[in-house]
Design a protein around this motif. Structure first.
Motif, PDB file in Angstrom:
ATOM      1  N   ARG A 804     -54.911  66.678  43.460  1.00  0.00           N
ATOM      2  CA  ARG A 804     -54.141  65.829  42.558  1.00  0.00           C
ATOM      3  C   ARG A 804     -53.216  64.915  43.351  1.00  0.00           C
ATOM      4  N   ILE A 805     -52.951  63.730  42.805  1.00  0.00           N
ATOM      5  CA  ILE A 805     -51.969  62.831  43.419  1.00  0.00           C
ATOM      6  C   ILE A 805     -50.583  63.299  42.964  1.00  0.00           C
ATOM      7  N   ILE A 806     -49.835  63.844  43.908  1.00  0.00           N
ATOM      8  CA  ILE A 806     -48.500  64.365  43.589  1.00  0.00           C
ATOM      9  C   ILE A 806     -47.483  63.233  43.559  1.00  0.00           C
ATOM     10  N   GLU A 807     -47.592  62.329  44.535  1.00  0.00           N
ATOM     11  CA  GLU A 807     -46.663  61.202  44.639  1.00  0.00           C
ATOM     12  C   GLU A 807     -47.424  59.968  45.104  1.00  0.00           C
ATOM     13  N   SER A 808     -46.908  58.782  44.728  1.00  0.00           N
ATOM     14  CA  SER A 808     -47.474  57.536  45.220  1.00  0.00           C
ATOM     15  C   SER A 808     -46.383  56.480  45.270  1.00  0.00           C
ATOM     16  N   GLY A 809     -46.518  55.541  46.207  1.00  0.00           N
ATOM     17  CA  GLY A 809     -45.545  54.476  46.393  1.00  0.00           C
ATOM     18  C   GLY A 809     -45.501  54.087  47.862  1.00  0.00           C
ATOM     19  N   ASN A 810     -44.602  53.146  48.233  1.00  0.00           N
ATOM     20  CA  ASN A 810     -44.507  52.811  49.652  1.00  0.00           C
ATOM     21  C   ASN A 810     -43.537  53.760  50.343  1.00  0.00           C
ATOM     22  N   HIS A 811     -43.394  53.581  51.632  1.00  0.00           N
ATOM     23  CA  HIS A 811     -42.606  54.521  52.431  1.00  0.00           C
ATOM     24  C   HIS A 811     -41.159  54.578  51.933  1.00  0.00           C
ATOM     25  N   GLN A 812     -40.529  53.422  51.712  1.00  0.00           N
ATOM     26  CA  GLN A 812     -39.128  53.400  51.302  1.00  0.00           C
ATOM     27  C   GLN A 812     -38.947  54.076  49.945  1.00  0.00           C
ATOM     28  N   GLU A 813     -39.869  53.812  49.028  1.00  0.00           N
ATOM     29  CA  GLU A 813     -39.744  54.397  47.697  1.00  0.00           C
ATOM     30  C   GLU A 813     -39.870  55.922  47.746  1.00  0.00           C
ATOM     31  N   LEU A 814     -40.831  56.396  48.476  1.00  0.00           N
ATOM     32  CA  LEU A 814     -41.063  57.834  48.501  1.00  0.00           C
ATOM     33  C   LEU A 814     -39.970  58.592  49.253  1.00  0.00           C
ATOM     34  N   MET A 815     -39.348  57.926  50.227  1.00  0.00           N
ATOM     35  CA  MET A 815     -38.276  58.584  50.972  1.00  0.00           C
ATOM     36  C   MET A 815     -37.020  58.732  50.127  1.00  0.00           C
ATOM     37  N   GLN A 816     -36.930  58.048  48.981  1.00  0.00           N
ATOM     38  CA  GLN A 816     -35.774  58.155  48.106  1.00  0.00           C
ATOM     39  C   GLN A 816     -35.824  59.405  47.228  1.00  0.00           C
ATOM     40  N   HIS A 817     -37.015  60.043  47.175  1.00  0.00           N
ATOM     41  CA  HIS A 817     -37.169  61.215  46.305  1.00  0.00           C
ATOM     42  C   HIS A 817     -36.599  62.457  46.974  1.00  0.00           C
ATOM     43  N   GLU A 818     -35.479  62.941  46.438  1.00  0.00           N
ATOM     44  CA  GLU A 818     -34.899  64.171  46.971  1.00  0.00           C
ATOM     45  C   GLU A 818     -35.848  65.339  46.671  1.00  0.00           C
ATOM     46  N   GLY A 819     -36.175  66.082  47.701  1.00  0.00           N
ATOM     47  CA  GLY A 819     -37.088  67.204  47.528  1.00  0.00           C
ATOM     48  C   GLY A 819     -38.525  66.802  47.315  1.00  0.00           C
ATOM     49  N   GLY A 820     -38.846  65.509  47.558  1.00  0.00           N
ATOM     50  CA  GLY A 820     -40.216  65.040  47.381  1.00  0.00           C
ATOM     51  C   GLY A 820     -41.147  65.582  48.459  1.00  0.00           C
ATOM     52  N   ARG A 821     -42.403  65.684  48.123  1.00  0.00           N
ATOM     53  CA  ARG A 821     -43.392  66.223  49.064  1.00  0.00           C
ATOM     54  C   ARG A 821     -43.588  65.287  50.244  1.00  0.00           C
ATOM     55  N   TYR A 822     -43.631  63.994  49.964  1.00  0.00           N
ATOM     56  CA  TYR A 822     -43.812  63.051  51.070  1.00  0.00           C
ATOM     57  C   TYR A 822     -42.620  63.082  52.013  1.00  0.00           C
ATOM     58  N   ARG A 823     -41.411  63.086  51.438  1.00  0.00           N
ATOM     59  CA  ARG A 823     -40.207  63.111  52.282  1.00  0.00           C
ATOM     60  C   ARG A 823     -40.191  64.384  53.132  1.00  0.00           C
ATOM     61  N   ALA A 824     -40.559  65.505  52.542  1.00  0.00           N
ATOM     62  CA  ALA A 824     -40.603  66.749  53.313  1.00  0.00           C
ATOM     63  C   ALA A 824     -41.643  66.659  54.438  1.00  0.00           C
ATOM     64  N   PHE A 825     -42.758  66.023  54.126  1.00  0.00           N
ATOM     65  CA  PHE A 825     -43.810  65.841  55.133  1.00  0.00           C
ATOM     66  C   PHE A 825     -43.294  64.989  56.304  1.00  0.00           C
ATOM     67  N   VAL A 826     -42.609  63.879  55.994  1.00  0.00           N
ATOM     68  CA  VAL A 826     -42.093  62.989  57.034  1.00  0.00           C
ATOM     69  C   VAL A 826     -41.055  63.712  57.879  1.00  0.00           C
ATOM     70  N   GLU A 827     -40.157  64.431  57.224  1.00  0.00           N
ATOM     71  CA  GLU A 827     -39.117  65.137  57.966  1.00  0.00           C
ATOM     72  C   GLU A 827     -39.706  66.216  58.858  1.00  0.00           C
ATOM     73  N   ALA A 828     -40.727  66.902  58.360  1.00  0.00           N
ATOM     74  CA  ALA A 828     -41.363  67.935  59.183  1.00  0.00           C
ATOM     75  C   ALA A 828     -42.063  67.325  60.387  1.00  0.00           C
ATOM     76  N   GLU A 829     -42.782  66.223  60.183  1.00  0.00           N
ATOM     77  CA  GLU A 829     -43.463  65.564  61.290  1.00  0.00           C
ATOM     78  C   GLU A 829     -42.460  65.019  62.299  1.00  0.00           C
ATOM     79  N   THR A 830     -41.316  64.478  61.794  1.00  0.00           N
ATOM     80  CA  THR A 830     -40.301  63.927  62.688  1.00  0.00           C
ATOM     81  C   THR A 830     -39.672  65.035  63.531  1.00  0.00           C
ATOM     82  N   ASN A 831     -39.363  66.185  62.914  1.00  0.00           N
ATOM     83  CA  ASN A 831     -38.791  67.304  63.663  1.00  0.00           C
ATOM     84  C   ASN A 831     -39.753  67.816  64.726  1.00  0.00           C
ATOM     85  N   LEU A 832     -41.036  67.878  64.367  1.00  0.00           N
ATOM     86  CA  LEU A 832     -42.031  68.319  65.344  1.00  0.00           C
ATOM     87  C   LEU A 832     -42.108  67.362  66.524  1.00  0.00           C
ATOM     88  N   SER A 833     -42.004  66.066  66.237  1.00  0.00           N
ATOM     89  CA  SER A 833     -42.052  65.074  67.302  1.00  0.00           C
ATOM     90  C   SER A 833     -40.854  65.225  68.229  1.00  0.00           C
TER      91      SER A 833
END
Length: 838
Positions: A804-833
């Motif tokens: 299922r499509i959980i979220e959709s939008g551009n990077h800035q829009e999705l990063m505004q979602h508190e507790g969003g799946r995309y934002r969590a994904f970005v933060e996890a990838e950034t921490n790993l980096s």
């Protein structure tokens, strides 16, 4: 002591000594120097009993679903691939040769209107000119029945009342009547003129099939049948047979009757232009003098040389020509098989091993090369058996009955052996396919095997499959040997009984049963004598030999039919994805690509996508991300119509995807896969592989966009450098950029990139993505990736999870979602980096 006995005893002693000596020398090798695995391999096939075949890979006789009719139909199913070689193509004068297969007889307004008049005129001219006897007496009068059949058949074909299968049956009837007419003219009628008569009728029928006319636009058009290779082959064989058969009978009769027994020569032979010795005719003398026999001996030698001169060139041409034709038929079948294999959906390919498909395409399809030879061989064996049986019955009906009764044990043995042959053949072919699959899988994963030190495990699996295949093959060969030996034993008993009866008849000197007919066929014996004994013995042996040959050929035909059944299993599968009747060609996008509530499942209880909806416009970049197994690649597979959605619709410019032609859709979608498949060819040819028409300018542009300049310039021959198998000379990142260049060079309105920059360093990634963004201004680009730096450039980001499509939008829009799946994904990838950098 007899010299023959000494040689026999010596040969027997040598035959026993050779294995003893070999065993003695091999036994001197220390057991410690031998590889223990050799003992295992040596015991793979037991000396007695059956070798091991796993139960799940074996078959029982009860599982055989094929009968006599099914096997015959399987063999005849090769007809569509044989048809072009038999019917050829039409060459219309002034227009050239057609690419399509010629009609069975007539078509497209062309006809053989001239042929009935021609054939009828020849048929009437024969009796009027005295070429054949006008008396309707048996057996000479049979010629009028067969010629009447020819005339009726040619008039029916010329009338064009009948078409399709009926027309083909009439043509076969006509061909058989012409054949038997020729046979009667050679074997029964006296003199050379009847042979000329039969040849003219046969040639006229052949011309009607080869040359046809029509009136078109006020003029006559002529077409000629070209490339009818099987017809040419059978004409050569027919010439050889019609020359060899009568001359062979004359040679045999001269040797056995006139040269060895001093008997006179048949009048039609003695007075012929070749012999020109009427004084040796039975009308002039009963016995031959020594001088006459001496002269006749040289005529006999000349006759043998004549047959040799006819048979030598034909015998050299026919085998080569036969192989050439059979390979053309095999090529057509293989191409059809590969074409259907490409048309099958991924559902089929995911459920079948590649090696099995390879074996079916390469080995099973090769059985078609033997189908024609086997069918013709079986038909000829039946014809020779009938011919020899009739001649034998003319000599003695009891002998004919003995020869005919051999069919009873042959049929019983066939009912026992043929189902077992079919079962064993299928097991053997499936086992050999498993070996091919094992080899293909081992070669495809050679790096993995070496990296995990799995060479011994892979070798053991290969040997296990090979042993099963060897055991299955051995069972096939053993069954062939068993049936052959049993048939030989049964036939030997009949041969002994038949030969004893012939010897008793000769000893009593009884009259031949149908002595008038035998005399009409130019044989000099009418009572049982040495010549009759040799002739009857030969024909009896021929009937028995034909039954044995039929059993042997029919046994091998079972294996051939099973190979073809595995081929037709694929050809019979209808592709899941097909063009709709009203489908149009897809060329470009003007508005959008829309997924509307799309659902998909590989199996009924296994959903992969549910309620997927989004829009992609030209000039946009759509990134699809999510956990492994969330359905990202499946979304793109649906866009390519590798599958059709289970529910919902996919549309391009408001037209459903299934109303576009599949070939045109895929031709306008370029894709760079995560698995970079390269070939052992030059870099230039690898890039141009998906766009053969691409010129050097397009290739150079694709190289620039994919940032390949740096390493291409460093290759020994630049773009012309030949790569190793699977691109082994390039690094992973270099292979990935080549894959991107291959997708770009197609210049399509839709581009799909699956993890396009996963193996690229950050700087190269930025350059590649910047080039792709500039290049794709008017194109719809889809990215399947996990790299944040790549995802940021997307105009629309789809986050999939559990189909299922959980979220959709551009990077800035999705990063505004508190507790969003995309934002969590970005933060996890950034921490790993960051952790990786530290």
């Amino acid at each position: 002591m007899n010299a023959v006995l000494i040689v026999a005893l010596g040969s027997t002693a040598i035959a026993f000594l050779i294995p003893v000596i070999m065993w003695r020398f091999s036994d001197r090798t220390p057991k410690s120097d031998l590889d223990p695995k050799d003992f295992i391999r040596a015991r793979a096939l037991p000396f007695q009993g059956d070798g091991h075949i796993p139960q799940d890979r074996d078959r029982s006789v009860e599982q055989d679903t094929y009968g006599f009719r099914a096997v015959v139909l399987l063999l005849f199913r090769a007809w569509p691939f044989v048809r072009p070689q038999l019917l050829g193509q039409w060459h219309t004068l002034g227009q050239g040769t057609s690419d399509s297969v010629a009609d069975n007889v007539t078509g497209e307004g062309f006809s053989l209107f001239y042929a009935p008049f021609f054939v009828t005129a020849i048929a009437i001219a024969g009796p009027l000119l005295g070429w054949i006897d006008t008396a309707l007496v048996y057996p000479d009068g049979l010629i009028y029945i067969t010629v009447a059949g020819v005339v009726i058949g040619i008039w029916l074909l010329a009338s064009r009342i009948f078409t399709g299968r009926t027309e083909a049956l009439i043509a076969i009837f006509l061909a058989l009547c012409a054949f038997f007419s020729m046979l009667l003219c050679i074997l029964v009628l006296d003199g050379a003129l009847p042979v000329v008569y039969g040849a003219l009728i046969t040639a006229a029928c052949g011309m009607a099939w080869m040359v046809q006319f029509r009136f078109h636009s006020g003029r006559i058009q002529t077409r000629i049948r070209f490339n009818s290779h099987l017809s040419y082959l059978y004409i050569l064989a027919g010439v050889q047979g019609f020359v060899s058969l009568p001359l062979g009978l004359i040679i045999a009769d001269l040797l056995a009757n006139s040269l060895m027994l001093d008997n006179c020569v048949q009048p039609e032979v003695a007075t012929s232009w070749f012999f020109s010795a009427p004084e040796t005719s039975c009308e002039e003398t009963d016995t031959l003098s020594g001088e006459q026999r001496h002269d006749l001996k040289w005529q006999w030698v000349k006759l043998n040389l004549l047959i040799w001169a006819v048979n030598l060139p034909i015998g050299m041409v026919v085998p080569y020509y036969t192989v050439w034709i059979m390979q053309r038929i095999n090529q057509d079948l293989r191409l059809a098989l590969v074409e259907r294999w490409h048309q099958l959906s991924l559902n089929y390919h995911s459920g079948h091993r590649t090696g099995d498909s390879i074996y079916r395409i390469y080995a099973d399809s090769a059985q078609v090369t033997s189908v024609i030879g086997r069918l013709v061989g079986l038909i000829l064996i039946c014809w020779y058996w009938v011919y020899a049986l009739f001649l034998l019955s003319f000599l003695s009906p009891i002998m004919g009955a003995i020869a005919f009764s051999l069919l009873i044990p042959a049929i019983l043995l066939s009912r026992w052996g043929m189902p077992r042959m079919r079962t064993r053949s299928l097991v053997y072919r499936a086992a050999t396919s498993d070996v091919t699959s094992r080899i293909q899988e081992a070669f495809a994963s050679i790096k993995l095997i070496k990296a995990h030190n799995a060479e011994e495990k892979t070798q053991a699996e290969m040997e296990s499959d090979s042993v099963v295949a060897m055991n299955a093959a051995f069972q096939v060969r053993r069954l062939i040997a068993l049936v052959t030996v049993l048939m030989f034993t049964i036939a030997s008993a009949f041969l002994l009984g038949g030969e004893f009866f012939v010897a008793m008849s000769t000893n009593l000197g009884n009259d031949i049963f149908a002595k008038e007919l035998i005399a009409a066929m130019a044989f000099s014996f009418t009572v049982w004598n040495l010549t009759a004994f040799n002739f009857a013995r030969g024909k009896f042996f021929e009937t028995v030999g034909n039954v044995r040959a039929f059993m042997r050929n029919w046994l091998s035909a079972q294996d051939m039919a099973m190979g073809l059944s595995r081929v037709f299993d694929i050809l019979d599968i209808e592709p899941d994805i097909q063009d709709d009747p009203d489908a149009i060609a897809f060329t470009s996008i003007s508005k959008e690509i829309r997924f509307q509530e799309v659902g998909f499942r590989y199996e009924e209880n296994r959903p992969v996508l549910e309620d997927v909806s989004f829009v992609a416009k030209p000039g946009s970049v759509t990134a699809i991300i999510g956990p492994t197994g969330s359905g990202k690649s499946t979304v793109m597979s649906l866009l390519l119509r590798l599958y059709d959605p289970s529910s919902g619709t996919i549309a391009i410019d408001d037209r459903p995807l299934n109303r576009y032609q599949i070939a045109s859709l895929r031709a306008n979608v370029a894709i760079a896969l995560q698995e970079n498949v390269l070939f052992a060819m030059s870099v230039r040819d690898n890039i141009r592989y998906v766009a053969p028409q691409a010129d050097d300018a397009r290739i150079s542009e694709a190289v620039r966009i994919a940032c390949m300049d740096d390493y291409v310039n460093g290759l020994p021959n630049g773009l012309d450098t030949v790569l190793g198998d699977r691109g082994g000379k390039l690094s992973t990142g270099q292979r990935q950029r080549l894959s991107i260049a291959r997708a770009v060079v197609r210049d399509t309105p839709i581009l799909i990139l699956d993890e396009p920059t996963a193996s690229l360093d950050a700087a190269t990634e930025q350059r590649v993505m910047a080039n792709l963004s500039e290049w794709g201004r008017d194109r719809a680009i889809f990215l399947i990736t996990h790299r944040i730096s790549t995802i940021r450039r997307a105009d629309n980001i789809l986050y999939l999870d559990d189909g299922r499509i959980i979220e959709s939008g551009n990077h800035q829009e999705l990063m505004q979602h508190e507790g969003g799946r995309y934002r969590a994904f970005v933060e996890a990838e950034t921490n790993l980096s960051r952790i990786g950098a530290d």
